[in-house]
Design a protein around this motif. Structure first.
Motif, mmCIF file in Angstrom:
data_model
loop_
_atom_site.group_PDB
_atom_site.id
_atom_site.type_symbol
_atom_site.label_atom_id
_atom_site.label_comp_id
_atom_site.label_asym_id
_atom_site.label_seq_id
_atom_site.Cartn_x
_atom_site.Cartn_y
_atom_site.Cartn_z
ATOM 1 N N VAL A 1 0.862 -1.184 0.000
ATOM 2 C CA VAL A 1 0.000 0.000 0.000
ATOM 3 C C VAL A 1 0.896 1.231 0.000
ATOM 4 O O VAL A 1 1.622 1.484 0.964
ATOM 5 C CB VAL A 1 -0.937 0.009 1.221
ATOM 6 C CG1 VAL A 1 -1.758 1.299 1.254
ATOM 7 C CG2 VAL A 1 -1.853 -1.212 1.197
ATOM 8 N N VAL A 2 0.863 1.987 -1.093
ATOM 9 C CA VAL A 2 1.637 3.223 -1.206
ATOM 10 C C VAL A 2 0.825 4.390 -0.660
ATOM 11 O O VAL A 2 1.315 5.215 0.109
ATOM 12 C CB VAL A 2 2.042 3.472 -2.670
ATOM 13 C CG1 VAL A 2 2.802 4.795 -2.813
ATOM 14 C CG2 VAL A 2 2.880 2.308 -3.196
ATOM 15 N N GLY A 3 -0.422 4.494 -1.081
ATOM 16 C CA GLY A 3 -1.342 5.518 -0.593
ATOM 17 C C GLY A 3 -2.734 4.943 -0.529
ATOM 18 O O GLY A 3 -3.093 4.076 -1.344
ATOM 19 N N CYS A 4 -3.542 5.378 0.431
ATOM 20 C CA CYS A 4 -4.858 4.765 0.632
ATOM 21 C C CYS A 4 -5.923 5.770 1.045
ATOM 22 O O CYS A 4 -7.044 5.383 1.371
ATOM 23 C CB CYS A 4 -4.773 3.659 1.673
ATOM 24 S SG CYS A 4 -4.017 4.183 3.245
ATOM 25 N N SER A 5 -5.596 7.069 1.031
ATOM 26 C CA SER A 5 -6.546 8.079 1.474
ATOM 27 C C SER A 5 -7.581 8.348 0.389
ATOM 28 O O SER A 5 -7.263 8.356 -0.804
ATOM 29 C CB SER A 5 -5.815 9.375 1.832
ATOM 30 O OG SER A 5 -6.711 10.341 2.347
ATOM 31 N N GLY A 6 -8.816 8.582 0.804
ATOM 32 C CA GLY A 6 -9.890 8.858 -0.131
ATOM 33 C C GLY A 6 -10.111 10.344 -0.338
ATOM 34 O O GLY A 6 -10.075 11.127 0.599
ATOM 35 N N THR A 7 -10.320 10.752 -1.578
ATOM 36 C CA THR A 7 -10.679 12.096 -2.007
ATOM 37 C C THR A 7 -9.503 13.069 -1.975
ATOM 38 O O THR A 7 -9.178 13.694 -2.974
ATOM 39 C CB THR A 7 -11.855 12.663 -1.190
ATOM 40 O OG1 THR A 7 -12.932 11.726 -1.186
ATOM 41 C CG2 THR A 7 -12.346 13.980 -1.779
ATOM 42 N N VAL A 8 -8.876 13.224 -0.823
ATOM 43 C CA VAL A 8 -7.707 14.098 -0.686
ATOM 44 C C VAL A 8 -6.671 13.387 0.178
ATOM 45 O O VAL A 8 -7.008 12.508 0.957
ATOM 46 C CB VAL A 8 -8.067 15.468 -0.049
ATOM 47 C CG1 VAL A 8 -9.016 16.254 -0.938
ATOM 48 C CG2 VAL A 8 -8.673 15.273 1.338
ATOM 49 N N PRO A 9 -5.395 13.767 0.063
ATOM 50 C CA PRO A 9 -4.400 13.156 0.949
ATOM 51 C C PRO A 9 -4.694 13.472 2.409
ATOM 52 O O PRO A 9 -5.221 14.538 2.731
ATOM 53 C CB PRO A 9 -3.079 13.804 0.502
ATOM 54 C CG PRO A 9 -3.336 14.296 -0.884
ATOM 55 C CD PRO A 9 -4.779 14.691 -0.913
ATOM 56 N N GLY A 10 -4.351 12.540 3.279
ATOM 57 C CA GLY A 10 -4.468 12.765 4.704
ATOM 58 C C GLY A 10 -3.132 13.169 5.292
ATOM 59 O O GLY A 10 -2.129 13.257 4.581
ATOM 60 N N PRO A 11 -3.075 13.402 6.595
ATOM 61 C CA PRO A 11 -1.808 13.818 7.219
ATOM 62 C C PRO A 11 -0.724 12.750 7.139
ATOM 63 O O PRO A 11 0.463 13.064 7.197
ATOM 64 C CB PRO A 11 -2.205 14.111 8.672
ATOM 65 C CG PRO A 11 -3.461 13.341 8.897
ATOM 66 C CD PRO A 11 -4.174 13.349 7.577
ATOM 67 N N ASP A 12 -1.125 11.504 6.987
ATOM 68 C CA ASP A 12 -0.150 10.412 6.950
ATOM 69 C C ASP A 12 -0.273 9.535 5.715
ATOM 70 O O ASP A 12 0.390 8.494 5.643
ATOM 71 C CB ASP A 12 -0.301 9.529 8.196
ATOM 72 C CG ASP A 12 -0.126 10.314 9.481
ATOM 73 O OD1 ASP A 12 0.900 11.010 9.610
ATOM 74 O OD2 ASP A 12 -1.018 10.244 10.344
ATOM 75 N N ALA A 13 -1.096 9.924 4.760
ATOM 76 C CA ALA A 13 -1.323 9.040 3.610
ATOM 77 C C ALA A 13 -1.605 9.841 2.351
ATOM 78 O O ALA A 13 -2.404 10.780 2.365
ATOM 79 C CB ALA A 13 -2.495 8.098 3.890
#
Length: 241
Positions: free
Chosen positions: A5-17
């Motif tokens: 898993v490289v990135g998993c945030s939905g809609t916009v990036p989160g503080p850690d993803a």
């Protein structure tokens, strides 16, 4: 087959993803499932971006495709020759790269359809799923391992059928938070769990939670409705499928 898993945030990036991006590796071949906002940076922790062999885009929303052009720019600056294959719903090229189609020679766009796509040891199959733009779910097989990725989808028989018998269902749950229109275009954790159960998937990994969602609550909800092991996608998670 190894999933990272490289990135998993939905809609916009989160503080850690970063947004959606999943690396699959097998027998020295690397493919990406989506390459959303901010994902090119953390990708470099797990693989040389210039060594990626193909990209599969579930749909042309920015949180799933925004870093494709930066990837192509990086490849160009580093002198990588040959076009990068990109499998995506028909018409995605115009949405992703915009007017003028920069880097036309650096990308080889392939329309996702009923026929399987082969890249090295990987066999990739797609099926259309309901979303606000043309979108597909993706099934990837290599050796004896199979992973199905929902992309963004509402509840549908097509996703159930594609995921049937998969070792892993990597499934979005962006409707974990009440957002206008979410129920038409996204799944709740309970719906993701029900999908995994109907499909007989070996395990469910919830992903694409929005940054303001409560991941513990999403996980608890899915576990109530699942007959399969359930976990949360987090950046850096590696799973042997």
């Amino acid at each position: 087959m190894i999933l990272t898993v490289v990135g998993c945030s939905g809609t916009v990036p989160g503080p850690d993803a970063a947004c959606s991006c999943y690396l699959l590796e097998h027998a020295g071949v690397r493919i990406l499932l989506d390459l959303g906002t901010g994902a090119l940076g953390p990708l470099q922790r797990f693989a040389d971006p210039c060594a990626v062999d193909a990209v599969v885009l579930s749909h042309p929303h920015r949180d799933h495709c925004a870093d494709l052009v930066p990837l192509v720019y990086l490849r160009d600056r580093r002198g990588v020759s040959g076009p990068l294959p990109v499998l995506a719903p028909a018409g995605s090229a115009e949405r992703v790269v915009g007017e003028g189609r920069p880097y036309t020679d650096a990308l080889k766009w392939l329309d996702a359809g009923p026929e399987p796509f082969r890249i090295g040891p990987f066999t990739v199959r797609t099926t259309p799923v309901p979303h606000s733009v043309p979108a597909v779910a993706v099934r990837v097989s290599a050796g004896d391992a199979t992973l199905t990725y929902s992309g963004d989808s509402g509840v549908c028989a097509e996703l159930d059928d594609l995921a049937r018998g998969s070792d892993v269902l990597l499934c979005e749950a962006a409707a974990a938070v009440d957002t206008p229109g979410a129920s038409r275009n996204h799944l709740t954790p309970a719906q993701a769990a029900a999908t995994a159960t109907r499909a007989g998937a070996g395990q469910l990994i919830l992903t694409h939670l929005r940054p303001w969602a409560d991941p513990a609550a999403a996980l608890a909800e899915a576990r109530v409705h699942s007959a399969r092991p359930v976990s949360l996608a987090v950046p850096g998670l590696r799973v042997a499928v």
